[in-house]
Design a protein around this motif. Structure first.
Motif, PDB file in Angstrom:
ATOM      1  N   PRO A  93       0.834  -1.214   0.000  1.00 44.72           N
ATOM      2  CA  PRO A  93       0.000   0.000   0.000  1.00 44.72           C
ATOM      3  C   PRO A  93       0.862   1.253   0.000  1.00 44.72           C
ATOM      4  O   PRO A  93       1.862   1.339   0.718  1.00 44.72           O
ATOM      5  CB  PRO A  93      -0.798  -0.132   1.301  1.00 44.72           C
ATOM      6  CG  PRO A  93       0.046  -0.989   2.180  1.00 44.72           C
ATOM      7  CD  PRO A  93       0.770  -1.934   1.273  1.00 44.72           C
ATOM      8  N   GLY A  94       0.474   2.209  -0.827  1.00 47.85           N
ATOM      9  CA  GLY A  94       1.210   3.466  -0.873  1.00 47.85           C
ATOM     10  C   GLY A  94       0.835   4.355   0.305  1.00 47.85           C
ATOM     11  O   GLY A  94      -0.348   4.564   0.584  1.00 47.85           O
ATOM     12  N   THR A  95       1.819   4.874   0.999  1.00 47.71           N
ATOM     13  CA  THR A  95       1.566   5.743   2.146  1.00 47.71           C
ATOM     14  C   THR A  95       2.399   7.013   2.037  1.00 47.71           C
ATOM     15  O   THR A  95       3.343   7.094   1.251  1.00 47.71           O
ATOM     16  CB  THR A  95       1.909   5.030   3.473  1.00 47.71           C
ATOM     17  OG1 THR A  95       3.292   4.659   3.473  1.00 47.71           O
ATOM     18  CG2 THR A  95       1.056   3.784   3.665  1.00 47.71           C
ATOM     19  N   ARG A  96       2.028   7.974   2.837  1.00 50.97           N
ATOM     20  CA  ARG A  96       2.789   9.216   2.939  1.00 50.97           C
ATOM     21  C   ARG A  96       2.871   9.607   4.412  1.00 50.97           C
ATOM     22  O   ARG A  96       2.145   9.081   5.255  1.00 50.97           O
ATOM     23  CB  ARG A  96       2.129  10.326   2.119  1.00 50.97           C
ATOM     24  CG  ARG A  96       0.705  10.665   2.515  1.00 50.97           C
ATOM     25  CD  ARG A  96       0.167  11.825   1.699  1.00 50.97           C
ATOM     26  NE  ARG A  96      -1.162  12.247   2.112  1.00 50.97           N
ATOM     27  CZ  ARG A  96      -2.277  11.954   1.471  1.00 50.97           C
ATOM     28  NH1 ARG A  96      -2.230  11.198   0.378  1.00 50.97           N
ATOM     29  NH2 ARG A  96      -3.439  12.389   1.904  1.00 50.97           N
ATOM     30  N   ALA A  97       3.762  10.529   4.710  1.00 54.27           N
ATOM     31  CA  ALA A  97       3.906  10.989   6.088  1.00 54.27           C
ATOM     32  C   ALA A  97       2.589  11.583   6.572  1.00 54.27           C
ATOM     33  O   ALA A  97       1.897  12.287   5.828  1.00 54.27           O
ATOM     34  CB  ALA A  97       5.031  12.019   6.180  1.00 54.27           C
ATOM     35  N   TRP A  98       2.251  11.273   7.811  1.00 60.03           N
ATOM     36  CA  TRP A  98       0.976  11.732   8.360  1.00 60.03           C
ATOM     37  C   TRP A  98       1.170  13.033   9.125  1.00 60.03           C
ATOM     38  O   TRP A  98       2.059  13.137   9.989  1.00 60.03           O
ATOM     39  CB  TRP A  98       0.396  10.662   9.286  1.00 60.03           C
ATOM     40  CG  TRP A  98      -0.980  10.987   9.801  1.00 60.03           C
ATOM     41  CD1 TRP A  98      -2.067  11.345   9.052  1.00 60.03           C
ATOM     42  CD2 TRP A  98      -1.411  10.998  11.161  1.00 60.03           C
ATOM     43  NE1 TRP A  98      -3.154  11.571   9.863  1.00 60.03           N
ATOM     44  CE2 TRP A  98      -2.782  11.361  11.165  1.00 60.03           C
ATOM     45  CE3 TRP A  98      -0.768  10.735  12.373  1.00 60.03           C
ATOM     46  CZ2 TRP A  98      -3.524  11.463  12.343  1.00 60.03           C
ATOM     47  CZ3 TRP A  98      -1.505  10.831  13.543  1.00 60.03           C
ATOM     48  CH2 TRP A  98      -2.875  11.187  13.529  1.00 60.03           C
TER      49      TRP A  98
END
Length: 252
Positions: A93-98
């Protein structure tokens, strides 16, 4: 009452193998998702599926719209190709900084029948959203994906900053302890499996569970979260299946 509890989170999710489940597991792990019948006959044999059983299953799957057949090659239908894409996304799954923002979806459509409501709930759950209360869905905005435009006809979407502490809200939305326990059970089953059928059973359950992984920001997960370990184990198994398919094709 605990919310958003899936059957896979309440028990291991292990299911008896059928000829259909073996075929689907092989094709869902193949890229492209197609195999000649001669290769399928060879590949399903270690799982205890005989040739006549396989051919009967393939016929039923074509009739049911699971597969398409061209000459002697079987391919996943468009519906199951979409499932393959979801499985691939579950693996990586693609994620980014929260940054503390949350996605929020509020259902605004009325007058929908039970089937339409159930379909919408399934679509929102597949987007890894969780239901806070009826018609209100949300999750931390750490996924590197946009919500589909089709939601605009039935819902309003927002970016939110809840007053409730994030850890408390996560605990209300997802049964993380149950999910982690199931993941560890499946990892143990996979390690202990001694036959191809037992391994496939464990990893088929693993991918179903991965589809329900909320993929939360690391800071909101419990210590020793087994999501990445389960994902890595399934990825290794998928590579094994792909290599097996390649060897069979070269030997044909």
């Amino acid at each position: 009452m605990r919310m958003n509890v899936s059957p896979e989170s309440e028990e291991s999710g292990l299911r008896p193998l059928s000829a259909r489940s073996v075929v689907l597991s092989l094709l869902l792990g193949a890229h492209p998702a197609e195999l000649p019948v001669r290769d399928l006959v060879r590949l399903v044999e270690p799982f205890g599926v005989g040739g006549s059983t396989l051919r009967a299953a393939l016929s039923r799957m074509v009739t049911a719209g699971d597969l398409r057949r061209t000459d002697a090659v079987y391919r996943l239908s468009d519906r199951l190709l979409a499932r393959q894409r979801r499985q691939d996304e579950a693996l990586m799954p693609g994620t980014r900084a929260w940054d503390g923002d949350w996605e929020m979806v509020v259902i605004t459509a009325t007058g929908r029948g039970p089937a339409e409501r159930a379909d919408l709930r399934a679509r929102l759950a597949a987007l890894r959203l969780a239901e806070l209360r009826e018609g209100v869905w949300l999750r931390p905005a750490n996924l590197d994906r946009a919500l589909p435009d089709t939601l605009g006809s039935v819902a309003q979407t927002y970016t939110a900053r809840p007053d409730e502490p994030a850890h408390d809200l996560v605990a209300r939305l997802w049964p993380l302890d149950a999910w982690a326990a199931t993941a560890r059970t499946l990892l143990a089953h996979a390690v202990a499996a001694r036959t191809p059928a037992d391994r496939l059973t464990a990893y088929a359950a693993a991918v179903r569970l991965l589809l329900t992984d909320p993929v939360l920001p690391p800071g909101l997960l419990p210590a020793d979260w087994p999501g990445e370990a389960l994902r890595a184990a399934y990825a290794g198994y998928q590579r094994e299946l792909a290599a097996s398919v390649g060897r069979r094709e070269r030997a044909a």
